[in-house]
Design a protein around this motif. Structure first.
Motif, PDB file in Angstrom:
ATOM      1  N   TYR A  63      60.058  38.776  16.127  1.00  0.00           N
ATOM      2  CA  TYR A  63      59.779  37.341  17.081  1.00  0.00           C
ATOM      3  C   TYR A  63      59.356  36.244  16.401  1.00  0.00           C
ATOM      4  O   TYR A  63      59.840  35.221  16.570  1.00  0.00           O
ATOM      5  CB  TYR A  63      58.637  37.704  18.319  1.00  0.00           C
ATOM      6  CG  TYR A  63      58.432  36.633  19.086  1.00  0.00           C
ATOM      7  CD1 TYR A  63      59.125  36.455  20.299  1.00  0.00           C
ATOM      8  CD2 TYR A  63      57.476  35.696  18.810  1.00  0.00           C
ATOM      9  CE1 TYR A  63      59.126  35.640  21.172  1.00  0.00           C
ATOM     10  CE2 TYR A  63      57.400  34.462  19.629  1.00  0.00           C
ATOM     11  CZ  TYR A  63      58.266  34.461  20.924  1.00  0.00           C
ATOM     12  OH  TYR A  63      58.044  33.427  21.746  1.00  0.00           O
ATOM     13  N   LYS A  64      58.583  36.695  15.273  1.00  0.00           N
ATOM     14  CA  LYS A  64      58.244  35.489  14.139  1.00  0.00           C
ATOM     15  C   LYS A  64      59.578  34.762  13.590  1.00  0.00           C
ATOM     16  O   LYS A  64      59.767  33.763  13.457  1.00  0.00           O
ATOM     17  CB  LYS A  64      57.211  35.813  13.156  1.00  0.00           C
ATOM     18  CG  LYS A  64      56.821  34.736  12.377  1.00  0.00           C
ATOM     19  CD  LYS A  64      56.074  33.927  12.816  1.00  0.00           C
ATOM     20  CE  LYS A  64      55.461  32.984  11.868  1.00  0.00           C
ATOM     21  NZ  LYS A  64      54.660  31.991  12.614  1.00  0.00           N
ATOM     22  N   GLU A  97      62.223  30.258  22.628  1.00  0.00           N
ATOM     23  CA  GLU A  97      62.083  31.349  21.608  1.00  0.00           C
ATOM     24  C   GLU A  97      62.021  32.593  22.474  1.00  0.00           C
ATOM     25  O   GLU A  97      62.600  33.728  22.134  1.00  0.00           O
ATOM     26  CB  GLU A  97      60.664  31.115  20.973  1.00  0.00           C
ATOM     27  CG  GLU A  97      60.771  30.123  20.028  1.00  0.00           C
ATOM     28  CD  GLU A  97      59.513  29.602  19.292  1.00  0.00           C
ATOM     29  OE1 GLU A  97      58.357  30.321  19.602  1.00  0.00           O
ATOM     30  OE2 GLU A  97      59.422  28.668  18.915  1.00  0.00           O
ATOM     31  N   SER A 128      61.300  32.739  16.144  1.00  0.00           N
ATOM     32  CA  SER A 128      60.697  31.457  16.348  1.00  0.00           C
ATOM     33  C   SER A 128      60.789  30.353  15.111  1.00  0.00           C
ATOM     34  O   SER A 128      61.037  29.337  15.376  1.00  0.00           O
ATOM     35  CB  SER A 128      59.057  31.852  16.438  1.00  0.00           C
ATOM     36  OG  SER A 128      58.302  30.608  16.604  1.00  0.00           O
ATOM     37  N   ARG A 139      62.781  26.852  15.773  1.00  0.00           N
ATOM     38  CA  ARG A 139      62.155  25.469  14.978  1.00  0.00           C
ATOM     39  C   ARG A 139      63.086  24.869  14.157  1.00  0.00           C
ATOM     40  O   ARG A 139      63.476  23.659  14.271  1.00  0.00           O
ATOM     41  CB  ARG A 139      60.964  25.914  14.227  1.00  0.00           C
ATOM     42  CG  ARG A 139      59.870  26.216  15.361  1.00  0.00           C
ATOM     43  CD  ARG A 139      58.637  26.150  14.288  1.00  0.00           C
ATOM     44  NE  ARG A 139      57.671  27.145  14.667  1.00  0.00           N
ATOM     45  CZ  ARG A 139      56.490  27.691  14.045  1.00  0.00           C
ATOM     46  NH1 ARG A 139      56.157  27.276  12.946  1.00  0.00           N
ATOM     47  NH2 ARG A 139      55.790  28.786  14.448  1.00  0.00           N
TER      48      ARG A 139
END
Length: 98
Positions: free
Chosen positions: A38-39, A84, A42, A46
Motif C-alpha cells: 500500500y505504501k 490510492e 501511495s 503521489r
C-alpha cells in the motif's frame, strides 16, 4: 473415551498453541507485506499526480521498472486523482505475486 482425552490433553493443547502461533505469524507477515504494498502504491500515486513517468518513479523509489509500470497501468483508470485505495485494490494481485 474420556480417559483418552485426559491422557492426550497436554499434547493436544500444545499442538493447538503451536498452530495458533503459526497462524498469527502468517497473518502478521501478510499484513506487513500488504502495508508495504500500500505504501508503494501511495508513493507511486503521489508521483503520478506530479506528472512523473514510470521510469523516473522506478528510479526515484529504487524499484523494479516492470512493477512500477504495472502499478501505473492500474492507476491510469483513476487519473487524474489517482485514488490510492482504488489503485491498490486494482493492482493488489500483481503486488502479491512480487
Amino acid at each position: 473415551m474420556r480417559a483418552i482425552q485426559v491422557l492426550f490433553e497436554p499434547e493436544l493443547a500444545a499442538a493447538e498453541e503451536r498452530a495458533e502461533k503459526r497462524g498469527e505469524e502468517r497473518g502478521e507477515k501478510r499484513g506487513e507485506k500488504r502495508g508495504q504494498n500500500y505504501k508503494l502504491v501511495s508513493l507511486v500515486c503521489r508521483k503520478l499526480r506530479k506528472g512523473k513517468r514510470p521510469e523516473v518513479i522506478a528510479e526515484d523509489l529504487e524499484e523494479d521498472l516492470d512493477l512500477i509500470k504495472a502499478v501505473c497501468q492500474a492507476a491510469e483508470r483513476f487519473a487524474p486523482g489517482y485514488e490510492e485505495k482504488k489503485v491498490f485494490m486494482e493492482c493488489s494481485k500483481v503486488l502479491e505475486n512480487q
